[in-house]
Scaffold this motif. Structure first.
Motif, short mmCIF file in Angstrom:
data_model
loop_
_atom_site.label_atom_id
_atom_site.label_comp_id
_atom_site.label_asym_id
_atom_site.label_seq_id
_atom_site.Cartn_x
_atom_site.Cartn_y
_atom_site.Cartn_z
N UNK A 1 41.78 52.94 52.36
CA UNK A 1 42.56 53.51 51.26
C UNK A 1 42.17 52.87 49.94
N UNK A 2 42.02 51.54 49.96
CA UNK A 2 41.64 50.83 48.73
C UNK A 2 40.26 51.28 48.26
N UNK A 3 39.33 51.40 49.21
CA UNK A 3 37.98 51.83 48.85
C UNK A 3 37.98 53.22 48.23
N UNK A 4 38.91 54.06 48.64
CA UNK A 4 38.98 55.42 48.08
C UNK A 4 39.48 55.42 46.64
N UNK B 1 35.93 48.94 34.31
CA UNK B 1 35.37 47.80 35.05
C UNK B 1 34.42 46.99 34.18
N UNK B 2 33.62 47.67 33.33
CA UNK B 2 32.66 46.96 32.49
C UNK B 2 33.33 46.07 31.45
N UNK C 1 33.76 50.74 42.93
CA UNK C 1 32.94 49.55 43.05
C UNK C 1 32.24 49.51 44.41
N UNK C 2 31.03 48.99 44.43
CA UNK C 2 30.30 48.85 45.70
C UNK C 2 31.02 47.87 46.61
N UNK D 1 47.45 58.59 32.78
CA UNK D 1 47.40 57.51 33.75
C UNK D 1 45.94 57.22 34.09
N UNK D 2 45.66 55.99 34.54
CA UNK D 2 44.31 55.64 34.99
C UNK D 2 44.39 54.49 35.97
N UNK D 3 43.26 54.19 36.60
CA UNK D 3 43.18 53.10 37.57
C UNK D 3 42.38 51.94 36.99
N UNK D 4 42.90 50.74 37.17
CA UNK D 4 42.23 49.52 36.73
C UNK D 4 41.87 48.72 37.98
N UNK D 5 40.58 48.57 38.21
CA UNK D 5 40.06 48.04 39.46
C UNK D 5 39.63 46.58 39.32
N UNK D 6 40.13 45.72 40.18
CA UNK D 6 39.70 44.33 40.19
C UNK D 6 40.74 43.39 39.59
N UNK D 7 40.69 42.10 39.96
CA UNK D 7 41.73 41.16 39.51
C UNK D 7 41.78 40.95 38.01
#
Length: 261
Positions: free
Chosen positions: A79-82, A157-158, A86-87, A31-37
């Motif tokens: 919670x989202x920031x955790x 993210x990149x 991303x800055x 599993x992994x996290x995908x950050x951003x729209x």
């Protein structure tokens, strides 16, 4: 939305998702996290990839159309920031299944343009190469050897969503990836500053696999020797060399142009 109480950082599901910042946990759980729209959009385009999406109340409203088909857990800003490295988090993070395929599945799809990264360590560089490969119309990418984890948050993210656009394989032995590409009729070109073939004189019109090495030391000689040709990007000014992601962009777009001529 008014009657939904956002989950907080101490919530059990949020805490479990936060553990995926560690590679060992990502590898064990697949599993992994995908950050951003853009990343969330890409993940949602693959059936069964997304387990759930964490979104702040504001992001839930802003990206309502994007999230319409997703299982969404509303979380507060902390919670989202955790869950984001991303800055300035965009407010949406998807919990996703790994999407890499076996090497044989990637190279047996009759690719015309393949990318093999050997021992690429920097997350940003790896992400940029994946994004460039996508933009240049590559048919797949292989992260080989001791390369950075494709699911590192900075790598994901990149790629700005490109991670989800083309087949990905992870192979421990770069030589196996090279030989697999050759077995499928691809000409393997090693990007090598000391190469004896000039990029702009090379025949790039046929099915090609580009082999890129580590940011600091390039390709080990024993691996470069397995390639069909060593190709150098000409340096016309006084710069010593190009960085990995820039070199990859030049090579991949040279191939894309030749294959579409």
């Amino acid at each position: 939305m008014n009657d939904v109480t956002p989950l907080v950082a101490s919530n059990a599901r949020v805490k479990e998702a936060r553990k995926l910042s560690r590679r060992s946990v990502r590898t064990e759980r697949r599993l992994f996290l995908a950050d951003g729209p853009k990343a969330v959009e890409g993940a949602l385009s693959i059936d069964g990839c997304v387990v759930e999406v964490f979104a702040t109340p504001a992001a839930f409203e802003q990206y309502a159309d994007l999230l319409a088909s997703a299982v969404v857990s509303v979380v507060d800003e902390r919670a989202l920031a955790s869950l984001s490295d991303s800055v300035s988090p965009a407010g949406v993070v998807a919990l996703c299944h790994h999407i890499d395929a076996p090497l044989e599945h990637v190279v047996t799809a009759s690719p015309r343009l393949l990318v093999i990264c050997a021992d690429v360590r920097d997350p940003g560089n790896a992400g940029n190469v994946i994004r460039t490969a996508d933009a240049a119309g590559a048919d797949g990418i292989v992260l080989a050897g001791q390369s950075v984890d494709a699911y590192n948050p900075k790598t994901v993210r990149s790629t700005v969503g490109s991670l989800f656009h083309l087949p990905l394989a992870v192979e421990r032995d770069p030589a196996i990836a090279v030989r697999a590409a050759q077995a499928r009729g691809l000409t393997v070109l090693a990007a090598d500053g000391a190469g004896d073939v000039d990029l702009f004189e090379a025949d790039l019109s046929g099915p090609t696999a580009w082999l890129f090495g580590n940011e600091a030391w390039g390709l080990p000689d024993e691996l470069a020797r397995l390639a069909d040709q060593r190709v150098a990007i000409p340096i016309h000014g006084r710069a010593e060399s190009l960085n990995l992601s820039t070199a990859a962009a030049v090579c991949l777009y040279a191939s894309a142009r030749a294959q579409r001529a």
